[in-house]
Design an enzyme around this catalytic site. Sequence first.
Site, PDB file in Angstrom:
ATOM      1  N   ASP A  83      11.079  36.464   2.162  1.00 58.53           N
ATOM      2  CA  ASP A  83      10.246  35.440   3.020  1.00 58.53           C
ATOM      3  C   ASP A  83       9.901  36.050   4.473  1.00 58.53           C
ATOM      4  O   ASP A  83      10.836  36.960   4.936  1.00 58.53           O
ATOM      5  CB  ASP A  83      11.423  34.335   3.332  1.00 58.53           C
ATOM      6  N   GLY A 223       9.452  25.530   6.954  1.00 63.10           N
ATOM      7  CA  GLY A 223       9.874  24.622   8.015  1.00 63.10           C
ATOM      8  C   GLY A 223      10.156  23.246   7.824  1.00 63.10           C
ATOM      9  O   GLY A 223       9.927  22.368   8.382  1.00 63.10           O
TER      10      GLY A 223
HETATM   11  P1  13P Z   1      13.451  25.520   7.861  1.00 66.95           P
HETATM   12  O1  13P Z   1      14.347  26.096   9.165  1.00 66.95           O
HETATM   13  O2  13P Z   1      13.204  24.199   8.187  1.00 66.95           O
HETATM   14  O3  13P Z   1      14.778  25.599   6.858  1.00 66.95           O
HETATM   15  O4  13P Z   1      12.609  26.248   7.071  1.00 66.95           O
HETATM   16  C1  13P Z   1      12.846  27.409   6.676  1.00 66.95           C
HETATM   17  C2  13P Z   1      11.448  28.236   6.287  1.00 66.95           C
HETATM   18  O5  13P Z   1      10.558  27.506   6.273  1.00 66.95           O
HETATM   19  C3  13P Z   1      11.757  29.673   5.923  1.00 66.95           C
HETATM   20  O6  13P Z   1      10.517  30.327   5.732  1.00 66.95           O
END
Ligand code: 13P
Length: 319
Positions: A83, A223
């Site tokens: 990620d 997010g």
């Molecule tokens: P959150 O912080 O809303 O869980 O999002 C995580 C994310 O998009 C990691 O790439």
Amino acid sequence: MALITLAEILDCAEADGYAVGAFNVSDLNQAVAVLRAARAERSPVIVQVIAGMHPYDHEGWWWDRLRELVLSYPDVNAVLHLDHGRSFNDCARAIKHGFTGVMIDASRDIDTDNPATFDDNVALTRRVVSFAHERGVSVEGELGTIGGAEAGTNGIVEEIVFADPDQAAEFVAQTDVDALAIAVGTSHGSVKFTTSEQSRRLRIELIAKIRARIPGTHLVLHGSSSIPAESVRTINCFGGSLTESYGIGIEQKQQGIASGIRKINQGTDSHLAWTAALRETLGRDTVTVEPSTAIGASVRAMSNAVSLRMREFGSAGRI
Ligand code: 13P
């Protein structure tokens, strides 16, 4: 089949109109929580990590053990995904350690965190795609700037720069990414929006417009944690000091799926469930020092939170 590519898992989601949850993990116990949920829900799953976010001595050691763990669930179709890779090197390292998907987030300059130029984003993304595709690994890129405490950055990104449909078409044509994270109003981290009205500002119509321009590319929502008030309450009840915040409501995420979102990133909700259970267990039992009971409670709480999302995203019962 256990470990499959990001493109393979999202092609199946596209065919049947659901989204696959991508859950951030920062240690092996959290990965067990996610894989246990996937097995219980018979759901495909994306297990994802951020470079540098782990408690181990060596990243390579952690990534190798994580891959072994995923492979020990042969009944679960899973992707091991990087990620928010910020550099070519991040992505190349993950591929070397057997990841089946990588995200290159070249939407912001790695040194300044300012939005990168379109051309710079394209150049770095294309380089990663070429390297990854030669090795059978899928790539996710990012266009626009998602708000909040974006993982892998130096601070809070205040301004959301919404993705543009024409640019998305141009970006995909030039980079050949398999999946694209689009900024449509969501925000990373545990502090998202201060009013429930703000949290409903996801631009669903933009998702549909972008999808119409790039129907062969899988769309990703970052997010997207919901920030359950109950977890925040429990954490604060047992010594935490989180500020009240509103996350992305489930109906918004489901509208996003109906408009073409196929991968939904959730890290914060899992971490909230984990931390709430840990704080509560330690807060209630103030004499036990052997940690397996507390860690076990966290694994169960995170697993339940992930299970719920799998049902909400429509991925449960697909394998
Ligand atoms: P959150 O912080 O809303 O869980 O999002 C995580 C994310 O998009 C990691 O790439």
